[in-house]
Design a protein around this motif. Structure first.
Motif, PDB file in Angstrom:
ATOM      1  N   VAL A 237      65.825   5.446  75.974  1.00 15.50           N
ATOM      2  CA  VAL A 237      65.518   5.410  74.356  1.00 15.50           C
ATOM      3  C   VAL A 237      66.737   5.336  73.789  1.00 15.50           C
ATOM      4  CG1 VAL A 237      63.706   7.107  75.050  1.00 15.50           C
ATOM      5  CG2 VAL A 237      65.942   8.107  74.343  1.00 15.50           C
ATOM      6  N   GLN A 238      66.399   4.891  72.678  1.00 14.94           N
ATOM      7  CA  GLN A 238      67.517   4.823  71.325  1.00 14.94           C
ATOM      8  C   GLN A 238      66.835   5.560  70.324  1.00 14.94           C
ATOM      9  OE1 GLN A 238      68.553   1.017  69.334  1.00 14.94           O
ATOM     10  NE2 GLN A 238      70.465   1.550  69.089  1.00 14.94           N
ATOM     11  N   PRO A 239      67.497   6.355  69.719  1.00 14.50           N
ATOM     12  CA  PRO A 239      67.135   7.073  68.528  1.00 14.50           C
ATOM     13  C   PRO A 239      67.826   6.300  67.208  1.00 14.50           C
ATOM     14  CG  PRO A 239      68.620   8.429  69.617  1.00 14.50           C
ATOM     15  CD  PRO A 239      68.533   7.205  70.249  1.00 14.50           C
ATOM     16  N   VAL A 240      67.118   6.226  66.195  1.00 14.01           N
ATOM     17  CA  VAL A 240      67.733   5.656  64.957  1.00 14.01           C
ATOM     18  C   VAL A 240      67.218   6.555  63.716  1.00 14.01           C
ATOM     19  CG1 VAL A 240      67.915   3.237  65.551  1.00 14.01           C
ATOM     20  CG2 VAL A 240      65.986   4.052  64.454  1.00 14.01           C
ATOM     21  N   GLN A 241      68.241   6.538  62.658  1.00 11.12           N
ATOM     22  CA  GLN A 241      67.793   7.284  61.575  1.00 11.12           C
ATOM     23  C   GLN A 241      66.832   6.663  60.727  1.00 11.12           C
ATOM     24  OE1 GLN A 241      71.106   8.552  58.959  1.00 11.12           O
ATOM     25  NE2 GLN A 241      72.436   9.105  60.748  1.00 11.12           N
ATOM     26  N   ALA A 242      65.748   7.449  60.373  1.00 15.71           N
ATOM     27  CA  ALA A 242      64.454   6.657  59.740  1.00 15.71           C
ATOM     28  C   ALA A 242      64.838   6.071  58.251  1.00 15.71           C
ATOM     29  CB  ALA A 242      63.360   7.724  59.741  1.00 15.71           C
ATOM     30  N   GLN A 243      65.816   6.886  57.675  1.00 12.20           N
ATOM     31  CA  GLN A 243      66.122   6.616  56.092  1.00 12.20           C
ATOM     32  C   GLN A 243      65.829   5.206  55.567  1.00 12.20           C
ATOM     33  OE1 GLN A 243      70.157   7.521  55.087  1.00 12.20           O
ATOM     34  NE2 GLN A 243      69.707   7.234  52.681  1.00 12.20           N
ATOM     35  N   ARG A 244      65.995   4.119  56.327  1.00 10.06           N
ATOM     36  CA  ARG A 244      66.008   2.765  55.678  1.00 10.06           C
ATOM     37  C   ARG A 244      64.444   2.336  55.832  1.00 10.06           C
ATOM     38  NH1 ARG A 244      69.176  -1.843  58.887  1.00 10.06           N
ATOM     39  NH2 ARG A 244      68.268  -2.978  57.705  1.00 10.06           N
TER      40      ARG A 244
ATOM     41  N   ALA B 261      54.585   1.682  83.811  1.00  7.24           N
ATOM     42  CA  ALA B 261      55.661   1.457  82.983  1.00  7.24           C
ATOM     43  C   ALA B 261      55.343   0.929  81.619  1.00  7.24           C
ATOM     44  CB  ALA B 261      56.722   0.441  83.589  1.00  7.24           C
ATOM     45  N   GLY B 262      55.988   1.157  80.547  1.00  2.57           N
ATOM     46  CA  GLY B 262      55.545   0.553  79.368  1.00  2.57           C
ATOM     47  C   GLY B 262      56.636   1.021  78.072  1.00  2.57           C
ATOM     48  N   LEU B 263      56.113   0.564  76.987  1.00  2.00           N
ATOM     49  CA  LEU B 263      56.985   1.086  75.741  1.00  2.00           C
ATOM     50  C   LEU B 263      56.573   2.362  75.241  1.00  2.00           C
ATOM     51  CD1 LEU B 263      57.326  -2.315  74.058  1.00  2.00           C
ATOM     52  CD2 LEU B 263      58.828  -1.234  75.695  1.00  2.00           C
ATOM     53  N   TRP B 264      57.089   3.207  74.437  1.00  2.00           N
ATOM     54  CA  TRP B 264      56.937   4.299  73.614  1.00  2.00           C
ATOM     55  C   TRP B 264      57.801   4.328  72.410  1.00  2.00           C
ATOM     56  CZ3 TRP B 264      59.007   8.882  72.583  1.00  2.00           C
ATOM     57  CH2 TRP B 264      60.402   9.113  72.870  1.00  2.00           C
ATOM     58  N   MET B 265      57.094   4.827  71.263  1.00  2.00           N
ATOM     59  CA  MET B 265      57.999   5.195  70.315  1.00  2.00           C
ATOM     60  C   MET B 265      57.271   6.355  69.422  1.00  2.00           C
ATOM     61  SD  MET B 265      58.642   2.552  66.973  1.00  2.00           S
ATOM     62  CE  MET B 265      56.986   2.192  66.695  1.00  2.00           C
ATOM     63  N   ARG B 266      58.195   7.056  68.748  1.00  2.17           N
ATOM     64  CA  ARG B 266      57.956   8.505  68.110  1.00  2.17           C
ATOM     65  C   ARG B 266      58.750   8.512  66.884  1.00  2.17           C
ATOM     66  NH1 ARG B 266      60.387  12.391  71.448  1.00  2.17           N
ATOM     67  NH2 ARG B 266      61.916  12.741  69.928  1.00  2.17           N
ATOM     68  N   VAL B 267      58.050   9.169  65.841  1.00  2.00           N
ATOM     69  CA  VAL B 267      58.577   9.452  64.647  1.00  2.00           C
ATOM     70  C   VAL B 267      58.714  10.907  64.347  1.00  2.00           C
ATOM     71  CG1 VAL B 267      58.665   8.893  62.026  1.00  2.00           C
ATOM     72  CG2 VAL B 267      57.716   7.021  63.506  1.00  2.00           C
ATOM     73  N   ASP B 268      59.726  11.536  63.933  1.00  2.00           N
ATOM     74  CA  ASP B 268      59.968  12.833  63.901  1.00  2.00           C
ATOM     75  C   ASP B 268      60.575  13.152  62.263  1.00  2.00           C
ATOM     76  OD1 ASP B 268      59.202  13.102  66.547  1.00  2.00           O
ATOM     77  OD2 ASP B 268      61.498  13.557  67.118  1.00  2.00           O
ATOM     78  N   THR B 269      59.900  14.453  61.722  1.00  4.36           N
ATOM     79  CA  THR B 269      60.832  14.800  60.614  1.00  4.36           C
ATOM     80  C   THR B 269      61.992  15.613  60.909  1.00  4.36           C
ATOM     81  OG1 THR B 269      59.497  17.131  60.717  1.00  4.36           O
ATOM     82  CG2 THR B 269      58.180  15.358  59.806  1.00  4.36           C
TER      83      THR B 269
ATOM     84  N   THR C 195      56.924  16.112  65.492  1.00  9.85           N
ATOM     85  CA  THR C 195      56.475  14.585  65.673  1.00  9.85           C
ATOM     86  C   THR C 195      55.211  14.415  64.611  1.00  9.85           C
ATOM     87  OG1 THR C 195      56.972  14.551  67.797  1.00  9.85           O
ATOM     88  CG2 THR C 195      55.504  13.042  67.304  1.00  9.85           C
ATOM     89  N   VAL C 196      55.684  13.389  63.671  1.00 15.28           N
ATOM     90  CA  VAL C 196      54.497  12.506  63.046  1.00 15.28           C
ATOM     91  C   VAL C 196      53.707  11.478  63.079  1.00 15.28           C
ATOM     92  CG1 VAL C 196      55.328  14.131  61.038  1.00 15.28           C
ATOM     93  CG2 VAL C 196      56.264  11.824  61.234  1.00 15.28           C
ATOM     94  N   ALA C 197      54.365  10.700  64.195  1.00 10.38           N
ATOM     95  CA  ALA C 197      53.618   9.464  64.662  1.00 10.38           C
ATOM     96  C   ALA C 197      54.255   9.301  66.107  1.00 10.38           C
ATOM     97  CB  ALA C 197      53.941   8.337  63.779  1.00 10.38           C
TER      98      ALA C 197
ATOM     99  N   VAL D 206      57.433   9.210  54.441  1.00  9.51           N
ATOM    100  CA  VAL D 206      58.515   9.437  53.578  1.00  9.51           C
ATOM    101  C   VAL D 206      59.301  10.808  53.945  1.00  9.51           C
ATOM    102  CG1 VAL D 206      57.786   8.102  51.461  1.00  9.51           C
ATOM    103  CG2 VAL D 206      57.261  10.606  51.844  1.00  9.51           C
ATOM    104  N   ASN D 207      58.542  11.673  54.978  1.00  5.33           N
ATOM    105  CA  ASN D 207      59.553  12.823  55.117  1.00  5.33           C
ATOM    106  C   ASN D 207      60.053  12.574  56.443  1.00  5.33           C
ATOM    107  OD1 ASN D 207      56.977  12.796  56.521  1.00  5.33           O
ATOM    108  ND2 ASN D 207      56.896  15.020  56.485  1.00  5.33           N
ATOM    109  N   ALA D 208      60.052  11.249  57.275  1.00  4.04           N
ATOM    110  CA  ALA D 208      60.636  11.166  58.423  1.00  4.04           C
ATOM    111  C   ALA D 208      62.136  11.401  58.317  1.00  4.04           C
ATOM    112  CB  ALA D 208      60.130   9.716  59.091  1.00  4.04           C
TER     113      ALA D 208
END
Length: 187
Positions: free
Chosen positions: A70-77, A98-106, A111-113, A139-141
Protein backbone atom coordinates in the motif's frame (compact mmCIF):
# COMPACT_ATOMS: atom_id res chain seq x y z
CA UNK A 1 37.82 -21.13 -27.92
CA UNK A 2 39.39 -22.74 -24.88
CA UNK A 3 37.06 -24.45 -22.35
CA UNK A 4 38.17 -22.29 -19.41
CA UNK A 5 37.32 -19.11 -21.36
CA UNK A 6 33.85 -20.49 -22.08
CA UNK A 7 33.32 -21.32 -18.40
CA UNK A 8 34.54 -17.88 -17.31
CA UNK A 9 32.26 -16.16 -19.84
CA UNK A 10 29.28 -18.24 -18.72
CA UNK A 11 29.98 -17.46 -15.05
CA UNK A 12 30.28 -13.74 -15.78
CA UNK A 13 27.03 -13.71 -17.78
CA UNK A 14 25.21 -15.57 -14.99
CA UNK A 15 26.50 -13.09 -12.40
CA UNK A 16 25.42 -10.09 -14.51
CA UNK A 17 21.93 -11.58 -15.01
CA UNK A 18 21.58 -12.37 -11.30
CA UNK A 19 22.58 -8.83 -10.35
CA UNK A 20 20.19 -7.36 -12.92
CA UNK A 21 17.30 -9.37 -11.48
CA UNK A 22 17.95 -8.45 -7.84
CA UNK A 23 14.78 -6.76 -6.56
CA UNK A 24 15.07 -3.13 -5.59
CA UNK A 25 13.51 -1.86 -2.35
CA UNK A 26 10.08 -0.27 -2.43
CA UNK A 27 9.90 3.52 -2.72
CA UNK A 28 9.74 5.04 0.80
CA UNK A 29 6.01 5.81 0.62
CA UNK A 30 5.07 2.14 -0.03
CA UNK A 31 4.85 -0.57 2.65
CA UNK A 32 3.31 -3.95 3.46
CA UNK A 33 0.33 -4.23 5.81
CA UNK A 34 -2.61 -6.57 6.34
CA UNK A 35 -3.34 -9.59 8.51
CA UNK A 36 0.06 -11.25 7.96
CA UNK A 37 2.63 -8.73 6.69
CA UNK A 38 5.46 -10.78 8.23
CA UNK A 39 4.60 -13.66 5.87
CA UNK A 40 5.20 -11.55 2.75
CA UNK A 41 8.05 -9.68 1.13
CA UNK A 42 7.80 -6.80 -1.33
CA UNK A 43 10.02 -4.81 -3.63
CA UNK A 44 10.49 -3.60 -7.17
CA UNK A 45 11.17 -6.28 -9.79
CA UNK A 46 14.15 -5.12 -11.88
CA UNK A 47 14.14 -8.12 -14.23
CA UNK A 48 13.14 -7.65 -17.89
CA UNK A 49 9.88 -9.53 -17.21
CA UNK A 50 9.13 -7.44 -14.12
CA UNK A 51 9.61 -4.13 -15.96
CA UNK A 52 10.04 -2.22 -12.70
CA UNK A 53 6.73 -3.39 -11.26
CA UNK A 54 6.15 -3.48 -7.52
CA UNK A 55 5.57 -6.98 -6.17
CA UNK A 56 4.14 -8.74 -3.13
CA UNK A 57 5.40 -12.31 -2.58
CA UNK A 58 4.39 -14.90 -0.01
CA UNK A 59 7.33 -16.19 2.07
CA UNK A 60 5.37 -19.12 3.52
CA UNK A 61 3.04 -21.88 2.44
CA UNK A 62 0.17 -20.48 4.53
CA UNK A 63 -2.91 -20.55 2.24
CA UNK A 64 -4.91 -18.38 4.67
CA UNK A 65 -2.33 -15.57 4.96
CA UNK A 66 -2.92 -12.25 3.26
CA UNK A 67 -1.17 -8.91 3.04
CA UNK A 68 -1.40 -5.71 1.05
CA UNK A 69 1.20 -3.55 -0.64
CA UNK A 70 0.00 0.00 0.00
CA UNK A 71 0.71 3.69 -0.34
CA UNK A 72 -1.08 6.23 1.83
CA UNK A 73 -1.55 9.79 0.54
CA UNK A 74 -3.06 12.85 2.16
CA UNK A 75 -6.57 13.43 0.86
CA UNK A 76 -6.39 17.25 0.92
CA UNK A 77 -5.95 17.83 -2.83
CA UNK A 78 -8.77 15.36 -3.67
CA UNK A 79 -11.48 16.57 -1.23
CA UNK A 80 -14.93 16.55 -2.81
CA UNK A 81 -13.64 14.78 -5.93
CA UNK A 82 -13.91 11.32 -7.45
CA UNK A 83 -10.62 9.42 -7.83
CA UNK A 84 -9.61 6.33 -9.77
CA UNK A 85 -6.73 3.99 -8.95
CA UNK A 86 -5.68 1.86 -11.94
CA UNK A 87 -3.01 -0.78 -12.24
CA UNK A 88 -2.07 -3.81 -14.25
CA UNK A 89 -1.61 -7.01 -12.28
CA UNK A 90 0.28 -10.19 -13.09
CA UNK A 91 0.36 -13.25 -10.83
CA UNK A 92 2.33 -16.40 -10.28
CA UNK A 93 0.83 -19.32 -8.34
CA UNK A 94 -1.62 -17.19 -6.32
CA UNK A 95 -3.53 -19.77 -4.29
CA UNK A 96 -6.40 -17.56 -3.07
CA UNK A 97 -6.76 -14.26 -4.94
CA UNK A 98 -4.99 -11.03 -5.79
CA UNK A 99 -6.37 -7.65 -6.73
CA UNK A 100 -6.49 -3.94 -6.00
CA UNK A 101 -7.98 -2.15 -3.03
CA UNK A 102 -8.54 1.45 -1.93
CA UNK A 103 -9.84 3.08 1.25
CA UNK A 104 -10.67 6.66 2.30
CA UNK A 105 -10.43 7.57 6.02
CA UNK A 106 -11.37 10.66 8.08
CA UNK A 107 -9.11 12.46 10.58
CA UNK A 108 -10.67 10.31 13.30
CA UNK A 109 -9.64 7.13 11.47
CA UNK A 110 -13.17 6.21 10.37
CA UNK A 111 -13.35 4.54 6.96
CA UNK A 112 -15.81 6.46 4.76
CA UNK A 113 -15.19 4.67 1.45
CA UNK A 114 -13.73 1.25 0.65
CA UNK A 115 -13.51 -1.15 -2.27
CA UNK A 116 -11.43 -4.12 -3.36
CA UNK A 117 -11.54 -6.06 -6.61
CA UNK A 118 -12.31 -9.44 -5.02
CA UNK A 119 -15.32 -9.64 -7.34
CA UNK A 120 -12.76 -9.70 -10.21
CA UNK A 121 -10.04 -11.84 -8.59
CA UNK A 122 -6.76 -12.65 -10.24
CA UNK A 123 -5.89 -16.27 -9.40
CA UNK A 124 -3.20 -18.80 -10.24
CA UNK A 125 -0.61 -17.76 -12.82
CA UNK A 126 -1.68 -15.02 -15.24
CA UNK A 127 -0.41 -12.44 -17.67
CA UNK A 128 -0.98 -8.72 -17.16
CA UNK A 129 -4.61 -7.73 -16.46
CA UNK A 130 -5.90 -4.22 -15.78
CA UNK A 131 -8.08 -3.46 -12.76
CA UNK A 132 -9.37 -0.16 -11.40
CA UNK A 133 -11.23 1.28 -8.43
CA UNK A 134 -13.26 4.51 -8.33
CA UNK A 135 -14.24 6.15 -5.02
CA UNK A 136 -15.57 9.52 -3.91
CA UNK A 137 -13.40 11.47 -1.46
CA UNK A 138 -15.69 13.34 0.95
CA UNK A 139 -14.76 16.80 2.22
CA UNK A 140 -14.00 15.39 5.70
CA UNK A 141 -11.44 12.86 4.38
CA UNK A 142 -7.86 12.92 5.64
CA UNK A 143 -6.20 9.89 4.08
CA UNK A 144 -6.44 7.72 0.96
CA UNK A 145 -4.75 4.32 1.05
CA UNK A 146 -4.45 2.18 -2.08
CA UNK A 147 -2.49 -0.73 -3.48
CA UNK A 148 -2.48 -4.43 -4.26
CA UNK A 149 -3.62 -7.32 -2.10
CA UNK A 150 -2.34 -10.89 -2.19
CA UNK A 151 -4.07 -13.81 -0.51
CA UNK A 152 -2.58 -17.22 0.12
CA UNK A 153 0.67 -18.26 -1.51
CA UNK A 154 2.34 -16.97 -4.67
CA UNK A 155 3.23 -13.54 -6.00
CA UNK A 156 1.45 -10.55 -7.50
CA UNK A 157 3.09 -7.77 -9.54
CA UNK A 158 1.51 -4.32 -9.99
CA UNK A 159 2.32 -1.86 -12.83
CA UNK A 160 1.91 0.88 -14.08
CA UNK A 161 0.09 2.56 -11.25
CA UNK A 162 -2.17 5.52 -12.08
CA UNK A 163 -3.99 7.65 -9.53
CA UNK A 164 -6.24 10.30 -11.08
CA UNK A 165 -9.35 12.40 -10.61
CA UNK A 166 -12.31 11.51 -12.83
CA UNK A 167 -15.67 13.10 -13.58
CA UNK A 168 -18.98 12.22 -12.00
CA UNK A 169 -19.94 10.30 -15.17
CA UNK A 170 -17.53 7.54 -14.04
CA UNK A 171 -19.45 5.24 -11.65
CA UNK A 172 -18.25 4.71 -8.08
CA UNK A 173 -17.37 1.16 -7.06
CA UNK A 174 -19.38 -0.22 -4.15
CA UNK A 175 -18.81 -3.39 -2.18
CA UNK A 176 -21.66 -5.90 -2.45
CA UNK A 177 -24.00 -5.77 0.54
CA UNK A 178 -23.28 -8.25 3.30
CA UNK A 179 -25.97 -10.58 4.56
CA UNK A 180 -28.16 -9.01 7.23
CA UNK A 181 -27.25 -9.84 10.79
CA UNK A 182 -30.21 -11.42 12.59
CA UNK A 183 -31.94 -9.38 15.27
CA UNK A 184 -32.61 -12.44 17.40
CA UNK A 185 -30.41 -15.49 17.96
CA UNK A 186 -31.18 -18.81 16.36
CA UNK A 187 -30.34 -21.60 18.74
Amino acid sequence: MKPHYILAAAAAATTVLALAATPAPLPPSWHVTGANPDKFTAGVDTSPEGRGAKFLRSKTNDPKAWAALVQPVQAQRYLGQRVRFRARLRTEAISDWAGLWMRVDTHEGKTVAFYNTKSQPVKGTTGWQERSIVLDVPVNAALIVFGAIGGGTGQVWMEPVAFETVGNEVPVDKMPPQAAIPTTPTL
